[in-house]
Enzyme design. Sequence first.
Site: not given
Ligand SMILES: [Zn+2]
Length: 362
Positions: A155, A189-190, A143, A52, A316, A218
């Site tokens: 980010d 990740e970057e 990430h 719910d 970034h 992400d």
């Molecule tokens: Zn990212």
Amino acid sequence: MRRSESVPQRFHNHPHHRTRLWTVALCAALAGGLAACSGESRPPVTVEAPPDPSFVQEVVEPSALTRHLEAFQDAADANGGNRADATGGYEASAAYVEEQLRAAGYEPRRQEFSYGRRNPVEAFSILADTGSSSDGVLVLGAHLDSVEEGPGINDNGSGVAAVLEVALRLAEEGSVPRERIRFAFWGGEEGGMHGSDYYVEQLSRKETAAHVAYLNVDMVGSPNAAFFVFDGDGSDGMEAGPEGSGAIERVFRDILQAEGVQALPVGFIEDSDYDAFVKAGIPSGGLFTGDAGTKSEAEARTFGGQAGEQYDECYHQACDTIDNVDMAVLEQMTETLMGATVSLGGTENDLAKGAATEEGAG
Ligand SMILES: [Zn+2]
């Protein structure tokens, strides 16, 4: 998988019994496509009624999300302004996540890897699991690293906060889901999705096949947000994810729709940690609220905010601080992730029982 007309809308019609809405038996669905089913067989993506929404809203704590983001901001502030791999900012972020997970009863572990030929970067991801009542694994991933140019709070402190909060709240409910839910906080990740890539690469065939789904988170607190869900079934003209990804897309879209949000599709374009999972044939999906792309007029009409401007002007950059995050957006995305996790991970836990608390249920 095509959208099924037979899938009932459960949000305004909560079932007395937790019911399986539909099951995607992967290979069975691939009429004539058995080549894709050779090797280990994958358990199906099983979708159960989501909890719910009001119950989920009660469980997800906005103040906890703020606390997580503050920890990441502090980690950056104390370490030269970023949280990139192999920096004090990354280590401090990792220590915070591990400490939170441990306090909730998880046993987080670091998965180390390195990347780059000339000057290899020694990096790591953090993994933590729930128990399970089946052999399936459902991975939620975000990430943990930022770019070097800034603290990376939208980010991807936002995605980490969402995944962490789902982990903490599920632990609090204290029971065992059907699928093992693995919370993954990726490094690398970057620099090219190295952590998730390494994770998938080191899985045996059998382990890969046990992965029922991957949910990527992400950037989910963009200040000029649009609400995107990965186009799992390719129905919007983009390349479909692996078979089963359509069911995942549907879960996210339905949860958002019940809250009056008409999510837009976004393609798997090899730009985040879902990529290795998609390439390994693991059904994938996820949430995203926009990066350096520009919000259209139509999107501004649908979601509010400023047309003609970036979803996140600080993408970034050094200004991707805690002030760059729309907390209401992050809260809604976390609730959506929680709903999807319960729906896809199995409802043998108290949290999901909130789904069946209609009068007389039980
Ligand atoms: Zn990212």
